[in-house]
Design an enzyme around this catalytic site. Sequence first.
Site, PDB file in Angstrom:
ATOM      1  N   HIS A 183       0.848  -1.189   0.000  1.00 46.66           N
ATOM      2  CA  HIS A 183       0.000   0.000   0.000  1.00 46.66           C
ATOM      3  C   HIS A 183       0.888   1.245   0.000  1.00 46.66           C
ATOM      4  O   HIS A 183       2.074   1.181   0.350  1.00 46.66           O
ATOM      5  CB  HIS A 183      -0.903   0.004   1.234  1.00 46.66           C
ATOM      6  CG  HIS A 183      -1.986  -1.026   1.189  1.00 46.66           C
ATOM      7  ND1 HIS A 183      -3.060  -1.014   2.044  1.00 46.66           N
ATOM      8  CD2 HIS A 183      -2.158  -2.118   0.393  1.00 46.66           C
ATOM      9  CE1 HIS A 183      -3.858  -2.033   1.779  1.00 46.66           C
ATOM     10  NE2 HIS A 183      -3.329  -2.718   0.779  1.00 46.66           N
ATOM     11  N   CYS A 229      -5.892   1.582   6.159  1.00 35.98           N
ATOM     12  CA  CYS A 229      -6.532   0.346   6.580  1.00 35.98           C
ATOM     13  C   CYS A 229      -5.909  -0.117   7.904  1.00 35.98           C
ATOM     14  O   CYS A 229      -4.994   0.521   8.448  1.00 35.98           O
ATOM     15  CB  CYS A 229      -6.366  -0.721   5.509  1.00 35.98           C
ATOM     16  SG  CYS A 229      -4.645  -1.253   5.276  1.00 35.98           S
ATOM     17  N   CYS A 235      -2.023  -0.785   7.592  1.00 37.11           N
ATOM     18  CA  CYS A 235      -1.208   0.430   7.518  1.00 37.11           C
ATOM     19  C   CYS A 235      -1.251   1.219   8.830  1.00 37.11           C
ATOM     20  O   CYS A 235      -0.240   1.782   9.261  1.00 37.11           O
ATOM     21  CB  CYS A 235      -1.675   1.298   6.359  1.00 37.11           C
ATOM     22  SG  CYS A 235      -1.407   0.540   4.734  1.00 37.11           S
ATOM     23  N   GLU A 263       1.034   3.746   1.953  1.00 37.38           N
ATOM     24  CA  GLU A 263       1.590   4.086   3.261  1.00 37.38           C
ATOM     25  C   GLU A 263       2.795   3.206   3.607  1.00 37.38           C
ATOM     26  O   GLU A 263       3.809   3.687   4.146  1.00 37.38           O
ATOM     27  CB  GLU A 263       0.531   3.925   4.354  1.00 37.38           C
ATOM     28  CG  GLU A 263      -0.715   4.769   4.133  1.00 37.38           C
ATOM     29  CD  GLU A 263      -1.834   3.980   3.444  1.00 37.38           C
ATOM     30  OE1 GLU A 263      -1.561   3.400   2.369  1.00 37.38           O
ATOM     31  OE2 GLU A 263      -2.948   3.945   3.972  1.00 37.38           O
TER      32      GLU A 263
END
Length: 372
Positions: free
Chosen positions: A55, A85, A88, A57
């Site tokens: 992701h 999420c 993360c 992040e």
Amino acid sequence: MPTLTDFDAMQLALDQARLAAAAGEVPVGAVVIKDGVVIATGRNAPIDGHDPTAHAEITALRAAAQALGNYRLDGCELFVTLEPCTMCSGAMLHARLQRVVFGAADPKTGAAGSVLNVFAQPQLNHQTQVLAGVQAEACAGLLQDFFQQRRAAQRLAHHPLREDALRTPDARFAASPSTSSFAPHYLSDLPSLAGLRLHYLDEGPRDAATSFVCVHSPTGWSAQYHAMLAALVAAGHRVLVPDLVGFGRSDKPKKETAHSLDWHRQILREWTERLGLQHPVLVVQGDGPAWLPAGRCRARLVLDADGAPADATPFPDNGHRAALRAFARPGFYGLPQPWAGPDWRFNGPPSAQAARQATIFLETRGDGILKT
């Protein structure tokens, strides 16, 4: 060096999100800032890297840790375009981030307040500040545009091209007013289509008192009705404009012999039945065929025939012009079709003025059948 504002930092994260979209990834971007300076960036890359943890992040956190030579990111701030999420959010807490700022909320998987709030657990040994909604509209708009384009591509994938037909590339229509103003609709499962893709425009309220079906000239396509369509919709009507098979954005059989007047009529009859149109007003150009039987229509509006050469947009080469040649064959229309229904004629092409005259015609008829 001046310190970045939250707005400016999120703008940099949006730049990363756009790079993700260009690579076919869900457009989410992130940046990590320390002492007002960007030390790392990240964008979504799980597809490209075959990595469910990639992701935006996470990639930004990894890059920041490498830049600082420490997995603890004390005093750092992370800006991300979408609410983090659970994965993360946990990584951010482990990294000891000072602050997390996100743009758009994620009502399905957001772990910073939408579905749950990982950051609000007092039992955790580190507390990270969270700020939501910075440039939220821009961040959400980027995601909405991405998924809208993806859904459109998926719809096109449901209409495979037959080997005996051609399909004008979408790029040819990029400059067309109707392409930018009106959403395309497609069907390929009508019996008479036999898998060919039919394109049409469908604008205005579905429960409008009057629906118009506008059939383009034998040398044109649905874009001819752009101005008239907009004016009729503004007047509160529903307006549908198909591209006959072989024209516009509809599929184009390679052979002229594929076309017959009865076949095109049957396609339009099945199409109107599929859409549940009850006695629409038929709009045609010139004294051509009665595309729909009189019993199926409330009235017919006849505009001047368009004898000008076809707009070349849908017809990039000779192979795409089989329908133009077929419609131009002597005897293609056969004997004139009788029309017993109400008839109105306008001495001009499809236009806003024609739409105004059509509305006046419908509103002033005395039999009560066609009143809006």
